[in-house]
Design a protein around this motif. Structure first.
Motif, PDB file in Angstrom:
ATOM      1  N   SER A  34       0.829  -1.207   0.000  1.00 21.86           N
ATOM      2  CA  SER A  34       0.000   0.000   0.000  1.00 21.86           C
ATOM      3  C   SER A  34       0.869   1.266   0.000  1.00 21.86           C
ATOM      4  CB  SER A  34      -0.913  -0.005   1.210  1.00 21.86           C
ATOM      5  OG  SER A  34      -0.171  -0.183   2.384  1.00 21.86           O
ATOM      6  N   TYR A  37       1.909   2.601  -3.446  1.00 22.89           N
ATOM      7  CA  TYR A  37       0.814   3.269  -4.143  1.00 22.89           C
ATOM      8  C   TYR A  37       0.560   4.629  -3.529  1.00 22.89           C
ATOM      9  CZ  TYR A  37      -0.639  -0.918  -6.707  1.00 22.89           C
ATOM     10  OH  TYR A  37      -0.707  -1.972  -7.552  1.00 22.89           O
ATOM     11  N   PHE A  38       0.684   4.657  -2.224  1.00 25.86           N
ATOM     12  CA  PHE A  38       0.422   5.906  -1.528  1.00 25.86           C
ATOM     13  C   PHE A  38       1.425   6.971  -1.959  1.00 25.86           C
ATOM     14  CE2 PHE A  38       0.739   8.838   1.995  1.00 25.86           C
ATOM     15  CZ  PHE A  38      -0.591   9.091   2.258  1.00 25.86           C
ATOM     16  N   GLU A 118      -9.172   5.074  -7.750  1.00 32.91           N
ATOM     17  CA  GLU A 118      -9.103   4.979  -6.299  1.00 32.91           C
ATOM     18  C   GLU A 118      -8.227   6.091  -5.744  1.00 32.91           C
ATOM     19  OE1 GLU A 118      -8.214   1.066  -4.777  1.00 32.91           O
ATOM     20  OE2 GLU A 118      -7.200   1.931  -3.048  1.00 32.91           O
ATOM     21  N   ASP A 119      -8.686   6.721  -4.689  1.00 31.56           N
ATOM     22  CA  ASP A 119      -7.774   7.543  -3.903  1.00 31.56           C
ATOM     23  C   ASP A 119      -7.915   7.092  -2.452  1.00 31.56           C
ATOM     24  OD1 ASP A 119     -10.066   8.697  -2.946  1.00 31.56           O
ATOM     25  OD2 ASP A 119      -9.813  10.607  -3.969  1.00 31.56           O
ATOM     26  N   GLU A 120      -7.302   7.826  -1.535  1.00 31.19           N
ATOM     27  CA  GLU A 120      -7.336   7.346  -0.155  1.00 31.19           C
ATOM     28  C   GLU A 120      -8.758   7.271   0.364  1.00 31.19           C
ATOM     29  OE1 GLU A 120      -5.568   9.868  -1.279  1.00 31.19           O
ATOM     30  OE2 GLU A 120      -3.616  10.052  -0.291  1.00 31.19           O
ATOM     31  N   ARG A 123     -13.229   4.324  -3.828  1.00 31.77           N
ATOM     32  CA  ARG A 123     -13.132   3.882  -5.209  1.00 31.77           C
ATOM     33  C   ARG A 123     -14.378   4.266  -5.960  1.00 31.77           C
ATOM     34  NH1 ARG A 123     -11.034  -2.184  -6.152  1.00 31.77           N
ATOM     35  NH2 ARG A 123      -8.880  -1.577  -5.919  1.00 31.77           N
TER      36      ARG A 123
ATOM     37  N   GLY B1076     -10.066  -5.037  -2.126  1.00 33.80           N
ATOM     38  CA  GLY B1076     -10.633  -3.965  -2.936  1.00 33.80           C
ATOM     39  C   GLY B1076     -10.029  -2.609  -2.651  1.00 33.80           C
ATOM     40  N   SER B1077      -8.764  -2.556  -2.328  1.00 33.33           N
ATOM     41  CA  SER B1077      -8.145  -1.254  -2.141  1.00 33.33           C
ATOM     42  C   SER B1077      -6.643  -1.377  -2.345  1.00 33.33           C
ATOM     43  CB  SER B1077      -8.442  -0.743  -0.738  1.00 33.33           C
ATOM     44  OG  SER B1077      -7.523   0.265  -0.402  1.00 33.33           O
ATOM     45  N   LEU B1078      -6.071  -0.395  -3.025  1.00 37.95           N
ATOM     46  CA  LEU B1078      -4.635  -0.403  -3.247  1.00 37.95           C
ATOM     47  C   LEU B1078      -3.916   0.388  -2.173  1.00 37.95           C
ATOM     48  CD1 LEU B1078      -4.621   0.404  -7.071  1.00 37.95           C
ATOM     49  CD2 LEU B1078      -4.351  -1.827  -6.027  1.00 37.95           C
ATOM     50  N   HIS B1079      -4.599   1.379  -1.628  1.00 41.94           N
ATOM     51  CA  HIS B1079      -3.923   2.316  -0.752  1.00 41.94           C
ATOM     52  C   HIS B1079      -4.013   1.952   0.715  1.00 41.94           C
ATOM     53  CE1 HIS B1079      -4.668   4.717  -4.450  1.00 41.94           C
ATOM     54  NE2 HIS B1079      -3.412   5.026  -4.240  1.00 41.94           N
TER      55      HIS B1079
END
Lengths: 435, 1114
Positions: A34, A37-38, A118-120, A123, B1076-1079
């Motif tokens: 993660s 990506y962040f 997607e952001d923090e 989605r 379901g999340s990358l961050h």
């Protein structure tokens, strides 16, 4: 017979810029993906936010969470491509083994694929003017559009970060060449020792007439772009190897070392690891260990580099990989040729957006080394099917020479770039007589 | 709380004191006046609990309660917009105003309530009466509650001979007196309303005369049927006839079902109430948009005319109304080491999704959270300060959204009871008003459901009036045999996706964090609410269950809560009614011990057949037999009657088991008729299915044909269920005896006809025969020839059977591995071009006690043997796997064995591995240790010599973290050897020696534990990576001897790192994908997930491998 005046090889100022790809001292301590990506999103968002005022000044920028139905706005986030055919490690455990083996497509695209931004904060599924085929997971973009009643985001326009800024090229008046060779595959069935020897002899100036030798003396560096050896997987899969086979593992490496030693004796050589080389798998691949090259490594003209590899020759900036990043894009998206994939990575300002999703990658916690911060003058990718090149020009007068380097063991082709004008030509070697 | 960490929360907490508490809850509420106790429930006897009406009295006083107390908590703007989204579409003006047009709706639920009889509709009646309530939805999505007045409960008894009209009225009087005696507390003015003389016939046994006198006894309230039946069964003294006990008829039918049968209403069909035939309810009782009153019959001089039109499910009326389906999930904050209990642990989140039937996307998505929660895209996040507010908000949601169907995963045993009990603990009296009746509280009671087919299951019965509950977990357990029923594994199985699993010990931490961590939890909770809806859609449950209800005629709610027999009974009653037959209430006849010989199985000639094996199947064998030989209750001639009646031999059939049934010329059986209709309807449905284009229509038709098939097959079971409603072993034993005879007959014919003497190339051989199929080896070597002969044999033999029994040729197995009875595997061909699939029966591919290694090994071997036709390859594969096992190279997740922890250690008589482990884990960390109801995963480790098997179990995570060696010998002997030998014995000579004792078993590698006792005293020394010789200098990698092999040894080290990196990347990105999340970091700890242990291991191995590699950097 007049004694020819010894020809002198030209020199070029070299600086290695691989530091950012080193993972010396980093350890696996339970970190996850993660962070990378962040970091990527954080960096790219700053860039994109700066571009928005000149793109669509009247529109508000919001987060995925702040979307309001029907209201035009701009959101910035990381794309995720949902792919039906994407191979999953879970399939290895699936209960029913299908009787008919699945046909392996060259590419995992499917008409049902869709993009998600997607952001923090969350989605949102994308629809509209953003073709899934042209994008992959991991790319950061800004989107103009609005939320529909179904909760999707209807895209009207896409903003990519675009080519990074480039340092101006100082005008040189001398021809100096860099030779790129990729996919030597020493030890494989397709490897032809004679062909490689011809290349070495040509580069070192042992072949041809004066003209060719003059040409050869203008070569200032050779870059070996990955997959130099081929080691049979059966020797390295963890099984015990019979003692008689032990030496065979190292055989191709020794052979390569002998050949390289000939090269480094006369000019500087950079060697990059590729996916089949005895190196780690994840990007960035670390330099091949010096102990593999007991002969060549004694010369200071030999440098073992990382993949990706970045360097500077007479202030011409080079950036390239052994091909994994582009091969992965080819599996998960579509383009008219490999050069277009390369172009996209520059416009996305990211060498390998699919890492870590489908491309192995070290789990960095505080940086994303694949971000392209300044635009190279030469961008090369090794181990491709065929030789292709194009000069890409950016809106801010950036000029980038894109090169797709074919596998030498299959094509007998090496690529020469002229530092003076970034022009590109090939060196082709054939050992068959009927040609 | 989610299904999550509990491995499916199949079993709730150990019931603290369920019976007492539940009994109390069954009453509406403490403060409210107590309704009269159900009349003489005791007389009914416990064994009939399954089929008992329960009179619910309309509590008029409650209606007066201050509505304001029930109003929504705050009326702010957000709420207003929510309400707009939640509410049903407004009624059209004409319906809202008056009764000017017909009302058509699809009914989903029918119940009844006891109330004052309607003064305007039934001017002649007074006092308490049963009012039927039909809940449904119109095509436009309006909710309807239709109250039907004037239908009275009744049953029959045989009329004693010589009873005249006067005697009947006298009998009526006596009965009334007796009823009054046994129902003293009741203040009903009249118990027995009427006794009528009617002409009927009993369904039991063949009778020569067409009808006999019966007495129809009409009582005031539904529960009085049972009480009255009790009196009559025990015996009653009738003037002039003396004391007499009666056999009652049709006295065990639930009132609502009785109404449906009499009105020809089937579950989930459309009902029309013509214009002018109804009136709007004067005082609104329900939350439905339209509440009507109508009459069961209109009595006028010439005709009895009904207000209700029940439409058959055809054409327009086969469609579905846009029901509202609510799917929800709750999360509770458990204490460390305990499963959440409503007495202590608060409800912290409730996620809700509301979908219109037939639409792909929910139109309401929200999550109610305790304390603030960051927003979620596309979801209405509703944070509350107190738990009370959450519960009340949920109640408001239910009332405003007005769902017709409530679904979820394990809602019946966990979520719903938890909410209700929690509200009770918090003393929120106004919470449990979740049904459609105003101010009527939800009733909870413990229920057990037992069925021969599904086994015994305990559950909680939560009555929510007017809404159907559909618990996906129950449906899964009924309809599918799975190795695990956790929501995770069910969704992996059907939807092809893993579900993230958050351990319940983390849930409290997330709740106690900040609004971001609560958001994380909310996302997870929403997913748990969404998956049941996805499953419902994917498996087309609504279509299949509504079709099943329509075919069998029972209400939809019966399908999940009751067994098969009620469905058959419903059909039987409907058919009997048409024929003027009545069905006796025969109870307790069988003790469950009467058995009869079951289906036959021909001896299996075990072996590996490399020639095609043709399979001849009887199509619906048991139903066909019943039709062919006219087997029914009403065609059975008992031995004593046989002598009396002296029937001619040509008009009777004597079955192989010795029973006598008359032929259809004398009396056509009801069961055969039901079966004919079912099968004919199935044929039609299948034909329509072929024609149909519209996917929705196809879904309905496919659901229907499936329902018809299941129903046809359950008729036989009904007659054989000795504790069932109407057992008749004469029928069921005749059916199986015919079945056996047919299998034998087929075998004989095949082996007699297909011989070289008979002009065929080879002698045919029957190698195996199951209940309804026979496997024949015709000796030919191609699939095509085998198919040709198979078809010929099927046609030839079908010709010798009584219609409609038919032998069909369906498939060829080639090759075929027959291990023993009910255990075989083969490639399944239906056309000679290519095989359809690999078919395996009874082989270790699904048993859940086995570790994954066994399953994979068996599947892979079968694949190699059958598909690749590579027996040596399979042997090699087994050897490699065994060698990998012994060399400690097998992925740990393949070795994990799971067992359910059903009770605590002390309660187990024998020590079991998983129980001991749970005990040990509790000592290590009570927070994460498995508790009762969990499935405990474990591996068997190497332990001291002589250690008991149960002492050798260990937590896989602990094993990974501490490098504990597993016991390969255990896996070899106790897990893989048996299944492997079973497969290989027919193929290989000396299979055991070859596979389990070869040279591949010689080399063994055991990992060194990192924290066992002795290791604490060991000193670690660096060794040469090449030859393991101890080296002195810390900076060296290789000894001087191995220096020359540097390049080679480096290659191997780096190859290991490279493999691990690849694995690491794939595993961790897969988990990102699932969550379901990358961050965000992956939190999941689902032990059901096949890659969970592998992911942990990859992480650890990776760190170690990198350290190794770093040693080279000198």
């Amino acid at each position: 017979m007049p004694v020819p005046k010894p020809m002198e090889r030209k020199q070029a100022a070299y600086s290695n810029l691989d530091e950012r790809y080193a993972i010396q001292g980093e350890k696996y301590q339970g970190q996850q993906y993660s962070h990378i990506y962040f970091t990527r999103l954080h960096h790219m968002r700053n860039l994109l936010h700066a571009l928005v005022p000149s793109w669509k000044p009247h529109l508000p920028v919001t987060t995925v969470l702040g979307l309001e139905e029907g209201k035009d706005c701009i959101i910035v986030g990381t794309l995720y491509k949902h792919m039906k055919l994407k191979p999953s490690i879970l399939d290895e455990y699936s209960k029913e083994r299908s009787a008919i083996p699945l046909v392996k497509p060259h590419n995992f695209m499917h008409p049902d694929d869709h993009l998600i931004l997607e952001d923090e904060s969350g989605r949102v599924t994308l629809a509209g003017a953003i073709p899934p085929a042209a994008f992959v997971t991991g790319v950061v973009v800004a989107l103009h559009g609005k939320e529909t009643s179904a909760g999707n985001f209807l895209v009207e326009d896409v903003l990519e970060a675009g080519l990074p800024p480039q340092t101006a090229l100082s005008s040189a008046c001398e021809d100096k060449y860099v030779v790129f060779v990729s996919g030597l595959s020493v030890g494989s069935d397709t490897f032809n020792p004679l062909q490689f020897q011809l290349l070495i002899d040509h580069v070192t100036g042992h072949l041809g007439d004066d003209n060719e030798q003059i040409m050869a003396s203008n070569i200032v560096r050779v870059v070996v772009v990955g997959n130099s050896v081929h080691i049979s997987p059966r020797f390295v899969n963890g099984q015990t190897v019979a003692s008689k086979d032990q030496s065979r593992i190292a055989e191709p490496i020794k052979e390569l070392d002998i050949m390289l030693t000939q090269l480094v004796a006369s000019l500087p050589v950079d060697i990059m690891p590729g996916c089949h080389d005895p190196a780690n798998f994840s990007l960035p691949q670390q330099p091949l260990h010096r102990c593999l090259f007991s002969g060549a490594s004694t010369y200071n003209t030999f440098s073992s580099c990382s993949n990706p590899h970045q360097f500077d020759l007479d202030s011409v900036q080079f950036l390239g990989t052994s091909g994994q990043n582009i091969d992965d894009l080819y599996k998960y998206s579509d383009a008219k040729d490999k050069l277009e994939f390369m172009e996209r990575t520059l416009r996305w300002r990211h060498l390998a957006p699919t890492a870590p999703n489908s491309l192995g990658c070290y789990p960095y916690t505080d940086k994303d080394p694949f971000l392209v911060e300044s635009c190279p003058h030469v961008y090369f990718v090794g181990n491709q099917d065929k030789y292709e090149t194009r000069l890409l020009e950016g809106p801010e007068k950036q000029k980038v020479r894109l090169i797709s380097i074919p596998r030498f063991s299959e094509s007998g082709v090496a690529v020469m770039v002229n530092l003076r004008n970034l022009e590109c030509s090939t060196l082709s070697f054939s050992t068959s007589f009927d040609a | 709380m989610s299904s999550g960490g509990r491995g499916g929360k199949r079993r709730g907490p150990p019931p603290p004191a369920p019976s007492g508490a539940a009994a109390k809850r069954a009453n509406p509420s403490p403060g409210a006046p107590q309704p009269p106790p159900p009349a003489a429930a005791a007389a009914a006897g416990a064994e009939e609990e399954d089929m008992m009406d329960e009179d619910v009295f309309l509590d008029e006083s409650l209606l007066a309660e201050d509505e304001a107390a029930l109003l929504l908590i705050q009326r702010d703007e957000a709420l207003a917009s929510r309400l707009a989204r939640w509410k049903r579409p407004a009624l059209p003006a004409d319906l809202a105003a008056g009764c000017t047009r017909a009302v058509v709706f699809q009914q989903l639920e029918i119940d009844y309530v006891i109330g004052e009889s309607h003064k305007e509709l039934l001017p002649n009646s007074s006092g308490a009466a049963a009012i039927l309530r039909i809940f449904g939805v119109t095509r436009e999505g309006h909710s309807i509650c239709c109250q039907v007045h004037g239908f009275e409960p009744y049953f029959y008894i045989g009329c004693p001979s010589g009873m005249g009209p006067d005697d009947i009225s006298c009998f009526h009087q006596t009965l009334e007196v007796r009823m009054k005696e046994s129902n003293r507390s009741s203040n009903v003015p009249r118990f027995v309303k009427r006794v009528e003389l009617v002409q009927k016939q009993t369904i039991m046994h063949y009778q020569t005369q067409q009808s006999q006198p019966f007495l129809k006894i009409v009582v005031a309230l539904p529960t009085m049927v049972a009480s009255c039946r009790g009196i009559l069964e025990r015996g009653i003294t009738i003037e002039g006839l003396g004391s007499k006990s009666f056999l009652t008829y049709e006295s065990n039918i639930l009132f609502a079902l009785r109404f449906m049968i009499d009105r020809n209403i089937v579950g989930g069909n459309w009902i029309e109430i013509p214009a002018g035939r109804y009136r709007k309810a004067a005082r609104v009782m329900s939350y439905c948009q339209l509440e009507l009153d109508c009459l069961y019959f209109i009595l006028n001089t010439t005709n009895r005319y009904s207000d209700l039109v029940s439409h058959a499910a055809e054409g327009e009326y086969s469609k579905m109304a846009p029901f509202r389906i609510l799917s929800f999930d709750i999360e509770c904050a458990g204490r460390k080491g305990h499963f959440p209990e409503p007495t202590h642990d608060p409800v912290i989140q409730i996620a809700n999704l509301v979908t219109h039937q037939g639409e792909g996307q929910p139109f309401v998505r929200n999550v109610m959270t305790l304390k603030s929660c960051s927003p979620i895209v596309g979801v209405d996040v509703m944070p509350f300060d107190t738990e009370r507010d959450i519960l009340l908000a949920w109640r408001d949601l239910i009332r405003e959204v007005d769902p017709d169907i409530i679904i979820g995963y394990n809602i019946c045993k966990f979520d719903l009871p938890y909410l209700i009990e929690r509200a009770e603990v918090l003393k929120i009296a106004e919470f449990p008003i979740l049904g459609r009746i105003r101010n009527s509280r939800v009733r909870v009671r413990d229920a057990t459901f037992s069925s021969r087919q599904y086994g015994v299951r305990e559950s909680k019965d939560v009555t929510i009036e007017g809404r159907v509950q559909f618990d996906l977990l129950q449906a899964m357990q009924r309809d599918y045999k799975l190795s695990s029923y956790s929501l995770n594994s069910v969704s992996a199985h059907f939807l092809g996706e893993q579900k993230e699993d958050v351990h319940h010990s983390i849930i409290s931490d997330l709740q106690n964090g900040n609004s971001e961590t609560r958001r994380r939890l909310a996302v997870y909770c929403l997913k748990d609410a969404y998956l049941p809806q996805r499953l419902l859609d994917k498996l087309m449950y609504i279509y299949n269950y509504v079709e099943m209800a329509r075919v069998t005629g029972v209400p939809i709610s019966f399908l999940l809560s009751r067994g098969q027999s009620i469905k058959v009974l419903s059909q039987l009653l409907r058919k009997a009614k048409q024929k003027n037959l009545v069905i006796p209430n025969i109870k307790g006849q069988g003790s469950g011990q009467d058995t009869f010989e079951g289906a036959t199985v021909l001896e299996a000639r075990a072996g590996f057949y490399e020639k095609p094996i043709a399979t001849l199947d009887f199509a619906s064998l048991y139903p066909s037999i019943m039709m062919a030989y006219n087997l029914c209750y009403c065609t059975l001639v008992p031995p004593e009657d046989a002598r009396k009646l002296n029937l001619p031999p040509e008009s009777i059939n004597k079955t192989p088991s010795g029973e006598i049934f008359v032929k259809p010329e004398l009396q056509k059986g009801i069961l055969p008729e039901i079966l004919e209709e079912l099968l004919a309807a199935r044929k039609r449905a299948k034909a329509d299915l072929k024609e149909a284009k519209d996917p929705l229509e196809r879904a309905v038709l496919d659901g229907r044909q499936l329902a018809l098939k299941v129903s046809a097959n359950s008729v036989y079971g009904f007659t054989g269920a000795t504790v069932g409603q109407l057992p008749c072993l004469e029928i069921s034993s005749s059916v199986t005896s015919y079945g056996r005879q047919m299998i034998e007959h087929t075998k004989k014919l095949v082996e007699d006809k297909f011989t070289t003497v008979g002009g065929y190339e080879h002698n045919a051989e029957v190698i195996y025969g199951d209940t309804d199929s026979v496997m024949v080896q015709f000796g030919v070597s191609t699939v095509e020839d085998a198919m040709k002969l198979g078809r010929e044999a099927a046609d030839y033999i079908s010709g010798t059977f009584t219609k409609p029994i038919k032998l069909e040729f369906e498939k060829v197995y080639f090759p075929y591995l027959l291990i023993s009875k009910k255990r075989y595997a083969g490639l399944y061909w239906t056309n000679p071009g290519k095989f359809d699939k690999m078919d395996a029966k009874g082989i270790e591919t699904v048993r859940r006690d086995n570790c994954l290694l066994v399953k994979n090994l068996v599947t892979e071997c079968l694949h190699k043997i059958l598909v690749d036709r590579d027996v040596p390859g399979a042997v090699q594969y087994v050897k490699n796997t065994i060698s990998d096992l012994l060399m400690n190279r097998v992925d740990l997740s393949l070795l994990v064995i799971t067992k359910g922890l059903t009770k605590t250690g002390e309660d187990y008589a024998v020590k079991a591995a998983h129980v001991e482990l749970a005990e040990r884990m509790r000592k290590r960390d009570p927070a994460t240790a498995p508790t009762v109801g969990d499935r405990v995963p474990y591996v068997i480790i190497k332990a001291a010599k002589g250690a008991k098997a149960y002492e050798k179990s260990e937590d896989p995570i602990y094993v990974l973290d501490n490098n504990i060696p597993i016991d390969p010998q255990y896996y070899l002997e106790n897990q893989i050897s048996k299944p492997l030998l079973r497969i290989f014995e027919p193929i290989l000579k000396n299979a055991s020696k070859e596979l389990l004792h070869g040279s591949h078993t010689r080399s063994v590698s055991i990992s060194t534990p990192s924290n066992s006792g002795i290791m604490k005293f060991a000193k670690k020394q660096l060794t040469c990576l090449g030859c393991k010789a101890v080296i002195s200098g810390a900076s060296q990698t290789l000894c001087s001897h191995c220096k020359g092999r540097e390049a080679e040894l480096y290659c191997k080290t780096v190859a290991n790192v490279s493999d691990l990196e690849m694995l690491f990347g794939r595993l961790w990105t897969q988990c990102q994908e699932c969550q379901g999340s990358l961050h965000q970091d992956v939190l999941c700890t689902s032990r059901d997930c096949p890659i969970f242990y592998r992911r942990r291991k990859a992480q650890k191995d990776m760190a170690e491998a990198r350290l190794q590699l770093d040693r080279w950097d000198f």
